[in-house]
Write a protein that holds these residues in place. Structure first.
Motif, PDB file in Angstrom:
ATOM      1  N   SER A 132       0.828  -1.212   0.000  1.00 43.76           N
ATOM      2  CA  SER A 132       0.000   0.000   0.000  1.00 43.76           C
ATOM      3  C   SER A 132       0.861   1.260   0.000  1.00 43.76           C
ATOM      4  CB  SER A 132      -0.917  -0.017   1.226  1.00 43.76           C
ATOM      5  OG  SER A 132      -1.655   1.175   1.318  1.00 43.76           O
ATOM      6  N   LEU A 133       1.911   1.252   0.824  1.00 39.20           N
ATOM      7  CA  LEU A 133       2.808   2.414   0.901  1.00 39.20           C
ATOM      8  C   LEU A 133       3.567   2.597  -0.409  1.00 39.20           C
ATOM      9  CD1 LEU A 133       3.634   4.559   2.969  1.00 39.20           C
ATOM     10  CD2 LEU A 133       5.452   3.018   3.742  1.00 39.20           C
ATOM     11  N   ALA A 134       4.048   1.497  -0.992  1.00 36.17           N
ATOM     12  CA  ALA A 134       4.761   1.558  -2.271  1.00 36.17           C
ATOM     13  C   ALA A 134       3.849   2.046  -3.385  1.00 36.17           C
ATOM     14  CB  ALA A 134       5.339   0.186  -2.616  1.00 36.17           C
ATOM     15  N   THR A 135       2.581   1.667  -3.356  1.00 36.34           N
ATOM     16  CA  THR A 135       1.602   2.115  -4.354  1.00 36.34           C
ATOM     17  C   THR A 135       1.436   3.630  -4.318  1.00 36.34           C
ATOM     18  OG1 THR A 135       0.387   0.015  -4.255  1.00 36.34           O
ATOM     19  CG2 THR A 135      -0.810   1.926  -5.097  1.00 36.34           C
ATOM     20  N   MET A 136       1.334   4.190  -3.108  1.00 42.51           N
ATOM     21  CA  MET A 136       1.215   5.640  -2.962  1.00 42.51           C
ATOM     22  C   MET A 136       2.438   6.345  -3.542  1.00 42.51           C
ATOM     23  SD  MET A 136       0.967   7.919   0.523  1.00 42.51           S
ATOM     24  CE  MET A 136       2.711   7.644   0.878  1.00 42.51           C
ATOM     25  N   HIS A 137       3.615   5.832  -3.232  1.00 38.19           N
ATOM     26  CA  HIS A 137       4.853   6.424  -3.755  1.00 38.19           C
ATOM     27  C   HIS A 137       4.898   6.351  -5.281  1.00 38.19           C
ATOM     28  CE1 HIS A 137       7.450   6.051   0.157  1.00 38.19           C
ATOM     29  NE2 HIS A 137       6.309   6.687   0.346  1.00 38.19           N
ATOM     30  N   PHE A 138       4.496   5.198  -5.823  1.00 42.99           N
ATOM     31  CA  PHE A 138       4.566   5.006  -7.271  1.00 42.99           C
ATOM     32  C   PHE A 138       3.621   5.948  -8.014  1.00 42.99           C
ATOM     33  CE2 PHE A 138       3.532   2.183 -11.080  1.00 42.99           C
ATOM     34  CZ  PHE A 138       4.646   2.592 -11.784  1.00 42.99           C
ATOM     35  N   LYS A 139       2.425   6.168  -7.469  1.00 44.78           N
ATOM     36  CA  LYS A 139       1.484   7.108  -8.086  1.00 44.78           C
ATOM     37  C   LYS A 139       2.094   8.514  -8.164  1.00 44.78           C
ATOM     38  CE  LYS A 139      -3.005   4.960  -7.230  1.00 44.78           C
ATOM     39  NZ  LYS A 139      -4.327   5.094  -6.579  1.00 44.78           N
ATOM     40  N   ILE A 140       2.739   8.929  -7.091  1.00 44.38           N
ATOM     41  CA  ILE A 140       3.349  10.257  -7.048  1.00 44.38           C
ATOM     42  C   ILE A 140       4.471  10.376  -8.075  1.00 44.38           C
ATOM     43  CG2 ILE A 140       4.723  11.848  -5.617  1.00 44.38           C
ATOM     44  CD1 ILE A 140       3.156  10.688  -3.182  1.00 44.38           C
ATOM     45  N   MET A 141       5.240   9.301  -8.251  1.00 48.12           N
ATOM     46  CA  MET A 141       6.421   9.354  -9.129  1.00 48.12           C
ATOM     47  C   MET A 141       6.150   8.903 -10.562  1.00 48.12           C
ATOM     48  SD  MET A 141       9.578   8.246  -6.596  1.00 48.12           S
ATOM     49  CE  MET A 141       8.886   6.691  -6.008  1.00 48.12           C
TER      50      MET A 141
END
Length: 525
Positions: A132-141
């Motif tokens: 879930s945390l990695a998904t949030m980061h990936f959306k931003i980047m």
């Protein structure tokens, strides 16, 4: 030939200085990230999410990547003595830019929309919180995916016009944005600030290229002239296999990510930091010599001058191999002390130091095949052959899976198994690239390997001496940071003095040339 050699050496020194400055700032960025986030789930999530954007901006679009390489290989043969953009060049540039923009825009949007699926696939063995945390980061980047290919074209154009500084300087912008953002918001518990700063930094890195390109005469005007366009066809024939080759190489990293997610928390962060440290000296060396050499290889291939290519290849690779051996020695003897001195503070504890140093030591064995592989790949590209590197890279995927399975799950080597398998795969890649290049050009391997054998002997003797020196230092009682600094400086000096001295005794060819050049410079001054 002598004029070209002098020009390449001057360019190499200049690029090396700029790259050192850029890498140093990148190193400071990593120190700041390590201090605030350590080797934790937050840092793991960020580095997992960063892998695909970094594929675009570093692997595909960076100096030496497919877009940079394809641009240099084609444009360097079209640029005239006036060194400015003609109407023909502008038309080709805009066709290439338009198609690239559309392609990467679709990938960027797709990455944002399906971020949870992508991260779930890559780190399927990880916890739901990590995914879930990695998904949030990936959306931003995800916008970085669009930026990457465009930056690669701009880097290639600048290098084709012999403007070497800006492509190697501009990554500093991204590092600066990340450093400033983290320091201003020092209580970022989710890593969101880190992800946002990375995206903003990439945008700034792209914008920095525009003024110089306009000065060279390039103007943006969308163009879809791809039918019966010979030069665009040449770019495509070189680019697509090169993209596939780089992407295949990236699949090996995704394999590593999967296996790392089965290990302790912070495992993937440790592998990433080990790679960053590895790239600091090796990246400087490879960039400094191969950036000015690649356009020359392409030009000489177009002029059908195989002997000149052989000469420049041996000199370039010889210097890279010569510098690689002391790097390996210093990593094997000083990795733990160096990582502790630089990173061990804040959230980055002694356990993280051990994980990163273990990963780095096994990764260091890939330095020699790494520099050879990157050098000979440029020769393939100079002959418009990116298919052979792609086929060889594809064949390494199953090898990577097997080695990771064997070293990590069966032999329980943990993090070391990930980086050791990387070293073995790099060696496999380098050997087969070296064998199949004979279809394009016969390289002068005997003289190269005779000199390399002398370097190896000098390196083994130097390594033994450095091991003894380290053991002597371990008996000295000093405050921690003073001890580590004194040990690193002393062993480094011993390593370089002894290694250089032994190569002089063995009459290694490159040392002789270096001494002659230094004497000539002294006489001129």
């Amino acid at each position: 030939m002598k004029d070209e050699t002098g020009g390449i050496l001057k360019a190499a020194w200049l690029i090396a200085l700029v790259t050192i400055a850029s890498k140093l700032l990148g190193f400071i960025r990593d120190m700041v990230v390590a201090n605030f986030y350590g080797a934790t789930m937050v840092s793991d999530a960020y580095f997992y999410a960063l892998q695909i954007p970094s594929l675009a901006i570093i692997i595909l679009g960076g100096v030496g990547g497919p877009f940079h390489s394809a641009t240099v290989a084609v444009f360097s043969k079209l640029i005239g003595n006036e060194n400015v953009a003609t109407e023909q060049l502008n038309k080709l540039y805009n066709t290439f830019l338009t198609i690239t923009f559309i392609f990467f825009a679709f990938l960027s949007i797709g990455g944002f929309l399906f971020a949870d699926k992508v991260m779930g696939l890559i780190i399927s063995a990880g916890s739901s919180e990590l995914i879930s945390l990695a998904t949030m980061h990936f959306k931003i980047m995800s916008p970085i995916i669009l930026i990457g290919g465009i930056i690669g074209i701009y880097y290639g154009l600048l290098v084709s016009h012999k403007k070497y500084i800006l492509p190697n300087l501009s990554p500093m912008v991204l590092s600066l944005v990340v450093i400033i953002s983290i320091c201003l918001v020092n209580n970022d518990k989710s890593g969101m600030v880190l992800a946002i700063a990375t995206t903003v930094g990439a945008c700034c890195q792209l914008l920095l290229q525009f003024p110089k390109l306009r000065q060279l005469g390039y103007r943006i005007k969308p163009n879809f002239d791809i039918i019966n366009n010979l030069q665009f066809k040449n770019i495509s024939e070189l680019l697509f296999p090169a993209i596939l080759s780089s992407t295949i190489g990236q699949i090996g990293i995704y394999v590593d990510m999967f296996f790392a997610s089965t290990l302790a928390e912070g495992a993937w962060t440790s592998v990433v930091f080990a790679n960053r440290i590895f790239q600091f000296p090796v990246g400087i060396l490879v960039t400094a010599f191969l950036v000015p050499l690649f356009p020359l290889f392409s030009k000489l291939a177009g002029e059908n001058k195989p002997q000149d290519i052989r000469n420049y290849f041996n000199k370039g690779v010889g210097v890279l191999l010569f510098a690689s051996i002391p790097m390996i020695i210093l990593i094997l003897t000083l990795a733990k002390d160096g990582i502790s001195l630089i990173f061990e503070r804040g959230a980055f504890d002694s356990n993280a130091v051990l994980m990163v140093s273990e990963a780095l030591c096994f990764l260091s064995f890939s330095i020699i095949p790494y520099v050879f592989r990157d050098s000979i790949t440029r020769v393939y590209y100079a002959f418009n052959d990116s298919r052979t590197p792609f086929i060889i890279a594809t064949s390494t995927i199953l090898l990577k899976v097997f080695l990771n399975w064997c070293l990590i799950l069966k032999l329980n080597m943990g993090i070391a198994g990930i980086t050791l398998s990387t070293s073995l795969v790099t060696l496999f890649n380098a050997i087969f690239l070296g064998l199949f290049i004979s279809k394009r050009i016969k390289l002068d391997y005997p003289s190269l390997f005779i000199n390399f054998a002398k370097m190896i002997i000098a390196g083994i003797l130097t390594f033994i001496a450095c091991i003894f020196a380290c053991k002597l230092f371990n008996n000295i009682i000093l405050p921690k940071y003073l001890f580590e600094t004194t040990k690193i400086v002393s062993v480094t000096i011993l390593c370089f003095v002894l290694y250089m001295g032994l190569n002089i005794v063995f009459k290694m060819e490159y040392i002789g040339e270096l001494i002659k050049r230094l004497k000539r410079q002294n006489r001129m001054s």
